[in-house]
Design an enzyme around this catalytic site. Structure first.
Site, PDB file in Angstrom:
ATOM      1  N   ASP A  76      47.709  78.309  56.239  1.00 44.53           N
ATOM      2  CA  ASP A  76      47.061  76.970  55.605  1.00 44.53           C
ATOM      3  C   ASP A  76      46.068  77.507  54.483  1.00 44.53           C
ATOM      4  O   ASP A  76      45.462  78.690  54.273  1.00 44.53           O
ATOM      5  CB  ASP A  76      45.670  76.515  56.810  1.00 44.53           C
ATOM      6  N   SER A 164      40.284  77.241  58.576  1.00 44.29           N
ATOM      7  CA  SER A 164      41.313  76.740  57.709  1.00 44.29           C
ATOM      8  C   SER A 164      39.449  75.778  56.618  1.00 44.29           C
ATOM      9  O   SER A 164      38.417  75.584  58.061  1.00 44.29           O
ATOM     10  CB  SER A 164      41.654  75.246  57.882  1.00 44.29           C
ATOM     11  N   ASP A 246      38.420  72.674  60.492  1.00 43.15           N
ATOM     12  CA  ASP A 246      38.497  72.501  59.723  1.00 43.15           C
ATOM     13  C   ASP A 246      38.170  71.301  58.249  1.00 43.15           C
ATOM     14  O   ASP A 246      38.189  70.191  57.700  1.00 43.15           O
ATOM     15  CB  ASP A 246      40.146  71.524  59.437  1.00 43.15           C
ATOM     16  N   GLU A 346      44.323  67.415  62.526  1.00 43.31           N
ATOM     17  CA  GLU A 346      44.257  69.043  61.500  1.00 43.31           C
ATOM     18  C   GLU A 346      43.863  68.560  60.190  1.00 43.31           C
ATOM     19  O   GLU A 346      44.971  67.734  59.551  1.00 43.31           O
ATOM     20  CB  GLU A 346      44.766  69.891  61.597  1.00 43.31           C
TER      21      GLU A 346
END
Ligand code: FRU
Length: 500
Positions: A76, A164, A246, A346
């Site tokens: 990521d 992330s 995230d 996500e």
């Protein structure tokens, strides 16, 4: 009238905007998500893509270069952004942040060892003059050793990782990194003795550059921003494999002065205890292809959904900052739920274009609920505001850009891709849509069980044309739609006063 014989019609979605604080959550319904299978060619032979080419990422060759020159696994990735998701260069350098892990680990072991690393390269170099692997220099880890573990009261974790997020650049050279800290409490056999503990965290640092490169300082003090509340967002005690991570922050021109955050969450409630509703299913009551919630079936009537479909309860969360330093936040209701559709929405982002607001979010083939199938890729939803009755893009399905896949055959796993699959099924994941529709992602696996190669480096950048509820891959970009590897260009220059 059914649009696709044998399949239900998608749910109508008005795109109507609501106040960000309103108690309205749009639904990516099962009726919507079943459009994915409806657009798959049932006669596509082994190793061929069964999905429409216009929604499919061009195939990446197995001979891809490695951007870190063997130093780290990379997945990521994001860059320096401002509140409008512009990508900024700093003093003539492009800078990216990536999850990284030691190459001595197997690629699938990376998640429990992930750390934030960074790379830089000169801005404004024509693509033909860059090396094939993108020409990035690895700058090392972003945070001082041990900093991201400090927020945990319970220090008995076996692994503590950084997942992330996103990085904003503010006046001068100040950075705020928003990310996910996760503590794992595992025994020697790798079993959880306590559930993993994901938290959304912010930390402030500084960026510096001279002719030789870029370096970072700070990131020592960690501000815990959000942990799930159990009412809007599921907690680790309600579900030991909860998804909460995230963070991506942005400003909304319709609500000046506020900073918002989207993130990946799950619908609150004890795992298994919450059932999906007729609204989550989203069928017209007269649709001959409809399903009904568990417990509502009658003899001779439409089928009930699988009793374990409710283990898949992804949502896209929204939060708003309470102070200027962005160290205090509170939750708002989710802007999108995918109950009984997929467990993972996500790396959500908000993308604005032509007055429309898009949620882009990635999902795996493996996290769809029973009865739903779709490729690894990025899914998109369009509305008139940050909170809207979002319409899933592309025939009501949500699929914005998928990896080439054959839904007639099993998926396998990235470490054992199915023999009959398209070799590109796991070619890319963690797609992030950049200004002008450029899309970056990382390579996971390319090939089939008899011959495959793991990635751990960034994929070629591709481009999509985004027009209302239609998102189409641009095959005129790069070579047959594939641009340069690891190409994450800045579209703006950071305004940095000269520092002595
Ligand atoms: C997506 C993802 C993110 C998470 C990270 C963990 O590839 O699953 O949701 O932050 O990878 O490695």
């Amino acid at each position: 009238v059914p649009v696709n014989p044998g399949f239900p019609n998608p749910t109508p979605h008005s795109q109507q905007a609501y106040e960000p604080e309103a108690d309205f959550t749009s639904r990516w319904t099962r009726a919507d998500a079943r459009q994915l299978k409806a657009m798959s060619d049932p006669s596509a032979p082994p190793r061929e893509n069964s999905m429409p080419e216009e929604y499919t990422m061009p195939t990446i060759p197995q001979s891809f270069p490695d951007m870190s020159g063997g130093q780290v696994w990379v997945w990521d990735t994001w860059t320096l952004t401002n509140g409008q998701a512009d990508q900024l260069s700093f003093k003539g350098w492009e800078v990216i942040f990536s999850l990284v892990a030691d190459r001595n680990l197997g690629f699938d072991e990376r998640h429990t060892y992930a750390k934030l690393g960074f790379f830089f390269r000169k801005a404004d170099v024509p693509i033909e003059q860059r090396p094939e692997n993108g020409g990035w220099t690895y700058g090392g880890l972003v945070f001082p050793e041990g900093a991201s573990g400090a927020i945990y009261e319970d220090q008995s974790f076996s692994h503590q990782t950084e997942w992330s997020g996103s990085t904003r650049i503010f006046a001068g050279n100040k950075l705020r990194t928003f990310y996910t800290a996760v503590a794992f409490y595992r025994d020697a056999a790798g079993q959880d003795v306590k559930p993993a503990d994901p938290r959304i965290v912010q930390t402030e640092g500084r960026i510096f550059a001279d002719d030789t490169g870029v370096w970072l300082t700070g990131f020592r003090d960690q501000h815990q921003l959000l942990v799930p509340d159990g009412t809007l967002y599921q907690t680790k005690d309600q579900n030991s494999s909860v998804n909460f991570r995230d963070p991506f922050t942005f400003e909304d021109p319709a609500h000046p002065g506020k900073t918002f955050m989207v993130f990946e969450g799950n619908t609150a409630g004890d795992r298994e205890a919450v059932e999906c509703t007729a609204e989550d299913l989203g069928y017209d009551p007269a649709d001959p292809q409809r399903e009904v919630p568990v417990g509502e079936g009658v003899p001779g009537g439409p089928p009930e959904i699988a009793s374990d479909a409710n283990l898949r309860m992804g949502n896209v969360g929204l939060a708003v900052a309470d102070n200027k330093a962005l160290t205090q936040w509170h939750f708002l209701p989710p802007i999108l739920s995918a109950n009984c559709v997929t467990d993972q929405t996500e790396r959500p982002q908000i993308y604005m274009k032509d007055g429309k607001y898009y949620i882009f979010t990635i999902s795996h083939r493996s996290t769809f609920a029973p009865g739903i199938d779709g490729p690894e890729g990025v899914y998109g939803f369009v509305g008139n505001g940050v909170r809207s009755d979002f319409e899933p893009v592309n025939r009501g399905s949500g699929l914005a850009l998928g990896s080439p896949s054959n839904l007639n055959y099993a998926a396998g796993f990235p470490f054992a891709p199915d023999f009959n699959q398209h070799p590109g099924q796991f070619q890319a994941y963690s797609h992030y849509v950049m200004p002008d529709g450029l899309v970056q992602s990382f390579i996971d696996t390319i090939g089939t069980s008899d011959d495959f190669r793991r990635g751990g480096t960034l994929a070629p950048t591709v481009r999509v044309d985004i027009n209302g509820a239609e998102v189409l891959v641009d095959r005129s970009y790069g070579t047959d739609g594939l641009g340069a590897y690891a190409d994450i260009p800045a579209n703006e220059i950071a305004d940095v006063p000269d520092t002595p």
